[in-house]
Design a protein around this motif. Sequence first.
Motif, short mmCIF file in Angstrom:
data_model
loop_
_atom_site.label_atom_id
_atom_site.label_comp_id
_atom_site.label_asym_id
_atom_site.label_seq_id
_atom_site.Cartn_x
_atom_site.Cartn_y
_atom_site.Cartn_z
N LEU A 65 18.28 4.05 -0.62
CA LEU A 65 18.04 3.03 0.39
C LEU A 65 16.59 2.56 0.26
CD1 LEU A 65 18.76 1.37 2.92
CD2 LEU A 65 18.11 3.37 4.30
N GLU A 66 16.42 1.29 -0.09
CA GLU A 66 15.09 0.73 -0.26
C GLU A 66 14.58 0.18 1.06
OE1 GLU A 66 13.80 -2.05 -3.68
OE2 GLU A 66 14.21 -3.38 -1.98
N LEU A 67 13.46 0.71 1.51
CA LEU A 67 12.83 0.26 2.74
C LEU A 67 11.47 -0.34 2.39
CD1 LEU A 67 13.49 3.47 4.88
CD2 LEU A 67 14.83 1.36 4.92
N VAL A 68 11.32 -1.63 2.61
CA VAL A 68 10.05 -2.29 2.35
C VAL A 68 9.31 -2.42 3.68
CG1 VAL A 68 8.91 -4.36 1.49
CG2 VAL A 68 11.01 -3.53 0.39
N GLY A 69 8.20 -1.73 3.80
CA GLY A 69 7.47 -1.75 5.05
C GLY A 69 6.14 -1.05 4.91
N ASP A 70 5.32 -1.18 5.94
CA ASP A 70 3.97 -0.64 5.97
C ASP A 70 3.99 0.70 6.72
OD1 ASP A 70 1.29 -0.09 6.30
OD2 ASP A 70 0.75 -2.10 7.00
N VAL A 71 3.58 1.76 6.04
CA VAL A 71 3.60 3.08 6.66
C VAL A 71 2.59 3.21 7.79
CG1 VAL A 71 4.54 4.34 4.69
CG2 VAL A 71 2.06 3.98 4.87
N THR A 72 1.67 2.26 7.88
CA THR A 72 0.68 2.31 8.96
C THR A 72 1.09 1.47 10.16
OG1 THR A 72 -0.66 0.42 8.20
CG2 THR A 72 -1.13 2.57 7.22
N GLY A 99 -0.44 7.08 -0.29
CA GLY A 99 -1.86 7.34 -0.10
C GLY A 99 -2.72 6.37 -0.90
N VAL A 100 -3.97 6.28 -0.53
CA VAL A 100 -4.94 5.48 -1.27
C VAL A 100 -6.16 6.33 -1.55
CG1 VAL A 100 -4.18 3.25 -0.35
CG2 VAL A 100 -5.90 4.56 0.90
N TRP A 114 -13.41 3.09 5.27
CA TRP A 114 -13.11 4.37 5.93
C TRP A 114 -11.83 4.28 6.74
CZ3 TRP A 114 -15.29 9.26 6.06
CH2 TRP A 114 -14.89 10.09 7.10
N ARG A 115 -11.71 3.23 7.55
CA ARG A 115 -10.54 3.09 8.41
C ARG A 115 -9.26 2.93 7.60
NH1 ARG A 115 -14.32 0.33 11.93
NH2 ARG A 115 -13.98 -1.62 10.80
N ARG A 116 -9.32 2.19 6.51
CA ARG A 116 -8.12 1.99 5.68
C ARG A 116 -7.64 3.31 5.10
NH1 ARG A 116 -7.39 0.75 0.04
NH2 ARG A 116 -5.28 -0.06 -0.30
N VAL A 117 -8.57 4.10 4.56
CA VAL A 117 -8.19 5.40 3.99
C VAL A 117 -7.59 6.30 5.06
CG1 VAL A 117 -9.06 7.49 2.88
CG2 VAL A 117 -9.85 5.25 2.10
N MET A 118 -8.20 6.33 6.23
CA MET A 118 -7.69 7.17 7.30
C MET A 118 -6.33 6.69 7.80
SD MET A 118 -9.69 9.68 7.74
CE MET A 118 -11.29 10.10 7.04
N ARG A 119 -6.14 5.39 7.86
CA ARG A 119 -4.85 4.86 8.32
C ARG A 119 -3.73 5.26 7.37
NH1 ARG A 119 -7.74 0.04 9.57
NH2 ARG A 119 -7.01 -0.89 7.62
N VAL A 120 -3.96 5.06 6.08
CA VAL A 120 -2.88 5.32 5.10
C VAL A 120 -2.69 6.81 4.87
CG1 VAL A 120 -2.10 4.93 2.74
CG2 VAL A 120 -3.27 3.10 3.97
N ASN A 121 -3.77 7.55 4.73
CA ASN A 121 -3.67 8.96 4.32
C ASN A 121 -3.43 9.93 5.46
OD1 ASN A 121 -4.22 7.91 1.83
ND2 ASN A 121 -6.19 8.92 1.57
N LEU A 122 -3.82 9.55 6.68
CA LEU A 122 -3.71 10.50 7.79
C LEU A 122 -2.87 9.96 8.95
CD1 LEU A 122 -4.50 13.26 8.78
CD2 LEU A 122 -6.68 12.32 9.58
N GLU A 123 -3.13 8.72 9.35
CA GLU A 123 -2.37 8.17 10.46
C GLU A 123 -0.92 7.91 10.07
OE1 GLU A 123 -2.39 4.39 13.56
OE2 GLU A 123 -4.23 4.93 12.50
#
Length: 257
Positions: A65-72, A99-100, A114-123
């Motif tokens: 199942l392909e889901l195209v979306g933003d994990v953040t 992750g980025v 900083w915020r982008r890395v935290m959003r993708v990798n942790l949030e």
Amino acid sequence: MKCTLAERLTGHHTRPMETRTALVTGAAQGLGQEFAVALAGRGYRVAGLDLVPQPETAGKVLDYLELVGDVTDEEQVRAGLERVIDQFGALHVVVNNAGVYPAKPFEETTAEDWRRVMRVNLEAPFLVTQAALPYLKAAGWGRIVNIASAAVFTAPPAMVPYVASKTGLIGFTRALAAALGPYDITVNAIAPSMVRTATAERTVGADGGFEFIRDRQAVQRTQEPSDLVSTLLYVVDEGSAFLTGQTLNVSGGSAFL
């Protein structure tokens, strides 16, 4: 019902493998694609969530199942999980792989970096896990796997936000394991070295990053996505019910815990 030891050893399970479903984030390429294909090979139905379409992964997985979306994006994540349940009826495994890892001197790192890395990798792992949790509880057991990094232990100076985010992910793993243990849901992290992926080739490969890391490992070669598959399959196995809150350092000996 859980499988007996004899059933696990002989491959005769009380819960048919075809009833199992896994969600992998960042599944379009690289490590996420390798994980999706490996899980499918073990009989899982697989959903992949990525910012971009995943035709290559879908072509390698029979029931995908392909889901195209933003994990953040919380709404997109929840909508994606609803589609998983609509199509497959259950969810058992979540692999937070997206992750980025931009490499940049700390002095040049902006607040938005900083915020982008935290959003993708942790949030994002928080959002995905929280959205998946009702379905894992409904299934009666679950496996959550967070892809951390051996950089937490080696601390490369040009990746301060990345190291901070992955250190937070390990803390998230430990605390969440304590919270979800009563539901037979385990939470573990896998910490790779620098894995040879298309993204890594673009970001650090041209600057000799692979060679730099390789020369500091006990295993003197660059890590490939396939090097992480056996660890993932071990962690998600139903027989690994007593493994939780742990970080498995699969980094060729770049660090020893």
